[in-house]
Design a protein around this motif. Sequence first.
Motif, PDB file in Angstrom:
ATOM      1  N   ASN A 122       0.022  -4.475   0.382  1.00 16.08           N
ATOM      2  CA  ASN A 122      -1.538  -4.685   1.065  1.00 16.08           C
ATOM      3  C   ASN A 122      -1.116  -4.055   2.682  1.00 16.08           C
ATOM      4  O   ASN A 122      -2.300  -4.044   3.083  1.00 16.08           O
ATOM      5  N   ARG A 123       0.129  -3.577   3.103  1.00 17.49           N
ATOM      6  CA  ARG A 123       0.154  -3.326   4.331  1.00 17.49           C
ATOM      7  C   ARG A 123       0.573  -1.899   4.554  1.00 17.49           C
ATOM      8  O   ARG A 123       1.241  -1.241   3.669  1.00 17.49           O
ATOM      9  N   ARG A 124       0.277  -1.169   5.855  1.00 19.28           N
ATOM     10  CA  ARG A 124       0.802   0.129   5.912  1.00 19.28           C
ATOM     11  C   ARG A 124       1.246   0.181   7.444  1.00 19.28           C
ATOM     12  O   ARG A 124       0.742   0.872   8.319  1.00 19.28           O
ATOM     13  N   CYS A 125       2.509  -0.307   7.455  1.00 19.28           N
ATOM     14  CA  CYS A 125       3.136  -0.512   8.883  1.00 19.28           C
ATOM     15  C   CYS A 125       3.519   0.856   9.121  1.00 19.28           C
ATOM     16  O   CYS A 125       4.147   1.693   8.370  1.00 19.28           O
ATOM     17  N   TYR A 126       3.485   1.325  10.448  1.00 20.83           N
ATOM     18  CA  TYR A 126       3.906   2.565  10.931  1.00 20.83           C
ATOM     19  C   TYR A 126       5.176   2.910  10.502  1.00 20.83           C
ATOM     20  O   TYR A 126       5.531   4.197  10.600  1.00 20.83           O
ATOM     21  N   TYR A 127       6.155   2.110  10.610  1.00 20.13           N
ATOM     22  CA  TYR A 127       7.679   2.225  10.389  1.00 20.13           C
ATOM     23  C   TYR A 127       8.097   2.094   8.957  1.00 20.13           C
ATOM     24  O   TYR A 127       9.142   2.272   8.697  1.00 20.13           O
ATOM     25  N   CYS A 128       7.121   2.094   7.995  1.00 21.61           N
ATOM     26  CA  CYS A 128       7.555   2.089   6.542  1.00 21.61           C
ATOM     27  C   CYS A 128       6.986   3.487   5.971  1.00 21.61           C
ATOM     28  O   CYS A 128       5.931   3.900   6.256  1.00 21.61           O
ATOM     29  N   PRO A 129       7.661   3.997   5.101  1.00 19.38           N
ATOM     30  CA  PRO A 129       7.230   5.072   4.274  1.00 19.38           C
ATOM     31  C   PRO A 129       5.910   5.067   3.416  1.00 19.38           C
ATOM     32  O   PRO A 129       5.341   5.921   3.412  1.00 19.38           O
ATOM     33  N   ASN A 130       5.587   3.587   3.131  1.00 24.95           N
ATOM     34  CA  ASN A 130       4.411   3.296   2.654  1.00 24.95           C
ATOM     35  C   ASN A 130       3.232   4.022   3.347  1.00 24.95           C
ATOM     36  O   ASN A 130       2.100   4.143   3.205  1.00 24.95           O
ATOM     37  N   SER A 131       3.349   4.283   4.850  1.00 27.92           N
ATOM     38  CA  SER A 131       2.383   4.526   5.716  1.00 27.92           C
ATOM     39  C   SER A 131       2.211   6.060   5.550  1.00 27.92           C
ATOM     40  O   SER A 131       1.087   6.318   5.820  1.00 27.92           O
ATOM     41  N   LYS A 132       3.034   6.686   4.949  1.00 32.78           N
ATOM     42  CA  LYS A 132       3.042   8.012   4.712  1.00 32.78           C
ATOM     43  C   LYS A 132       2.868   8.440   3.563  1.00 32.78           C
ATOM     44  O   LYS A 132       2.428   9.734   3.211  1.00 32.78           O
ATOM     45  N   PHE A 133       3.192   7.669   2.359  1.00 30.93           N
ATOM     46  CA  PHE A 133       3.071   8.291   0.965  1.00 30.93           C
ATOM     47  C   PHE A 133       2.081   7.284   0.491  1.00 30.93           C
ATOM     48  O   PHE A 133       2.013   6.104   0.607  1.00 30.93           O
ATOM     49  N   ASP A 134       1.762   7.598  -0.741  1.00 32.29           N
ATOM     50  CA  ASP A 134       0.717   6.600  -1.723  1.00 32.29           C
ATOM     51  C   ASP A 134       1.339   5.872  -2.552  1.00 32.29           C
ATOM     52  O   ASP A 134       0.792   5.302  -3.596  1.00 32.29           O
ATOM     53  N   ARG A 135       2.723   5.862  -2.712  1.00 32.33           N
ATOM     54  CA  ARG A 135       3.352   4.891  -3.808  1.00 32.33           C
ATOM     55  C   ARG A 135       3.010   3.292  -3.580  1.00 32.33           C
ATOM     56  O   ARG A 135       2.875   2.725  -4.664  1.00 32.33           O
TER      57      ARG A 135
END
Length: 252
Positions: free
Chosen positions: A26-39
């Motif tokens: 549920n989060r898109r933390c700037y230091y996590c790849p989830n913030s850059k990719f839609d996985r």
Amino acid sequence: MTLLKYGVFDIFVFDNVYIDTITACNRRCYYCPNSKFDRGLMKNVKKMDTALFYKIIDELAVLKWKGEISPNFYGEPLLDGRLTDLIKYARNKLPDSVIVLFTNGDFLTVDLYNELVRAGVNTFYITQHPNGAPPFIKDILEYRKEHGDNNVKLQYRKLDMIYNREGVVSVVKKANDKNCAESCLRKIGIHWDGKVIFCCNDYFVTVNLGNIKSERLIDIWKKPYYKQIRKDIRKGIFNLEICKKCMLGMLQ
């Protein structure tokens, strides 16, 4: 003892298994790849097949395994409605294991906390990410203060150490091979689709070790290629491309 129990001629046998039960967060933390990719988006969510989860746990039970197990990779485990039942299954099959839940805590109410404790969770690691504390953390801490911890560990803290995720996120300050080696030598992960994960920083699961759908986990661990990787890392040799790109860093 370890060699006889697991049938693996190796100095180290994994004592930590992490399982990618759900990809969404549920989060898109700037230091996590989830913030850059839609996985990690809910619209793209993938869940490990329940039968596959059972297979992993059953194999560990045959080994009489007593290590640490956690349902996590880059998703938020509390988004998985099956979580309580999965933990119950793991606890029944692995009574001496330590079940650990890593979570951002956003959905962890007191009721859910108690439900997960009854299911078999031994340890909660709740991380405070950007945008403030989890909404129910004060309630949970107060509940534990009033009713006791029932020998369940709970650690709540701000994130203070991160990896650059194979170079995917550029927020690191310095390298630390020792921590990387410890992680890779002690831990083994399983992707939602059954692929075995060499390192928790391998966001795209680029290292091909095998798939638990058609192989046993212990057999994958014993593969010559995998053993050679671990042997090299113990010597401080990092030949894999993901290792060359990845450094351990500290958030300031």
